[in-house]
Design an enzyme around this catalytic site. Sequence first.
Site, mmCIF file in Angstrom:
data_model
loop_
_atom_site.group_PDB
_atom_site.id
_atom_site.type_symbol
_atom_site.label_atom_id
_atom_site.label_comp_id
_atom_site.label_asym_id
_atom_site.label_seq_id
_atom_site.Cartn_x
_atom_site.Cartn_y
_atom_site.Cartn_z
ATOM 1 N N ALA A 392 0.843 -1.202 0.000
ATOM 2 C CA ALA A 392 0.000 0.000 0.000
ATOM 3 C C ALA A 392 0.874 1.246 0.000
ATOM 4 C CB ALA A 392 -0.912 0.004 1.226
ATOM 5 N N CYS A 393 0.610 2.124 -0.956
ATOM 6 C CA CYS A 393 1.286 3.421 -0.984
ATOM 7 C C CYS A 393 0.230 4.501 -1.133
ATOM 8 C CB CYS A 393 2.320 3.497 -2.101
ATOM 9 S SG CYS A 393 1.636 3.589 -3.765
ATOM 10 N N ASP A 394 0.673 5.729 -1.242
ATOM 11 C CA ASP A 394 -0.250 6.847 -1.251
ATOM 12 C C ASP A 394 -1.222 6.764 -2.419
ATOM 13 O OD1 ASP A 394 -1.160 9.230 -0.080
ATOM 14 O OD2 ASP A 394 -0.107 10.429 -1.565
#
Length: 599
Positions: A392-394
């Site tokens: 999960a990233c921005d």
Amino acid sequence: MEIKKSKNSLKSKVQKLGTSLSGMIMPNIAAIIAWGLITAVFMAAGWFPNKHIAELINPMLNYMIPLLIAYVGGRMVYEERGAVVGAIAVMGVIVGSSVPMFLGAMIMGPLAGWSIKKFDQLFQDKIKSGFEMIYNNFSSGILGMVLAIFGVFVVNPLVTAGSNFMSKGVDWIISIHMLPLANVFIEPAKVLFLNNAIGNGILVPLGIQQAAVSGKSVLFLLESNPGPGIGILLAFIFFGKGTAKASAPGAALIQFFGGIHEIYFPYILMKPALVFAAIAGGVGGTFTFQLLNTGLKAAASPGSIIAILLMTPKGNYLKILTGVLVAAIVSFVVAAIILKADKSMADEEDLEARQRQMNEMKAESKGTSLVNAQNATEQVKKFEDVKKIIFACDAGMGSSAMGASLLRDKVKKAGITNVPVTNTAISRLKDENGLLVITQAELAERALQKTPSAMHIAVDNFLSSPKYDEVVLNLKALKQIAPSDTQVTDDKIILANKSGVQNIDFKVVNEVDFIHHDQRIGSATMATSMFKDRIKKAAKKTPVKNVGIDELEDSEKHLVIVTEEAEKNLRLRYTNVQILVVSNLLDDDMYDSLLAHLN
């Protein structure tokens, strides 16, 4: 390192707000690019002017993109019902507007999703069986109508006034040549993983409005300019030390051509003073763009030099490349000065790396690893409920997609087929059992808030982390810890020595291996040489090799000879190789019996 729960921080709240804004834009970047390409190619001043095709430009800008933004914004809050109501509601701010309603869409989408969600919480449970469909359709339609009317009389005038004010403000800043100072705030914010929030949440909507009037906008380049990042990475290539220097060339290629800016953030976090290099490069690049009166036709996402050139207006290529080059040179010079002036960073980094390497060698020499040095079974069993791994990233696109690809490859090579590895934006994470979330350390707190029931791992860099190997080793180890009811088949031959009874399937063995843990000549090398002599005297043809513990092919064709101390570490890493445990690598009472069964 696993993440511990902590109180909400101001930075986390800012990141959450920024993610909400950029989360409405990021899924629609393809639509914005399509509009930009049509504009650049077919408008009156484009490469191939076509009046008929150019008729697409205004409807796409004024209707399609705001509708998509509102749809995604509503879906973020309340799935499909929120999405549909968001699309209905945004028409109230679109109709009669004199400016593209991107900001209006970013307001109406989430507002509509929140409104229908609260409405359902009040009334949905009270609906009689059989009336669900009529309730769902009429509640969405009526609420959408009310919000659309609200948008016409309230939101539309406010957003129009606000857009005009901001546009005039941007024009004023540009007219007094102060726009480069924006990079003083943009570059540090990017390192805190607010790059998508700033670029897609603020600059892209304003840039599109400006481009719709003047045909191009410098605002598209403020955050996406790859110059500052490539300059810093080049400084590490020439003046860095240790692992930072070794990894910088690959990072530079990914950052400049792939447009994944997040890859250079850890280099700045490693040495915070380098943020001044990023600021200087950003200011220099923006000043050059403004001086040359250039900009892009539409958003360049990701911030790759390729995407930037595709969005460059006709006749502006040299100007754009000049601005990128100036930004790279300025950031390179400042970063080089900082790296050359600070001798301690490199020495400490090398020392820490050597200490880690020494500890790993010590652990391996005792037949264990850093993963299971204290309590292997307890560590491994933390992974027994993991059914899915999500990066999960921005934005859920660039860096997390690459990290997921790396781990997916490692999992596949390890023969683990029941644990899928995917990627997503933090805003779209859903709490569920059996989930392992891997995220960057700066975003860990938000990921934990979204999925408190999941197992969490934080990494400094999605593209290079030793924790990936730990995950794979622990998942493989589960197969070794789990009880097995496998029976010995007639194809396997029982060998016995001081280490116990062992079953080897000699029909498939085509190589004998001794393993080592580093590059030094040791007992494994001597054992390999002596066993080769035995093979030769016995007129056997099976090859004998001395290989590193991480270099084995996980196949039953390999018969690996190890001591009892090293067996546990080998079984943690490999599932399918056949293992023969001996008390003495150089001369064991089983070797004569072993030679008799080899080809």
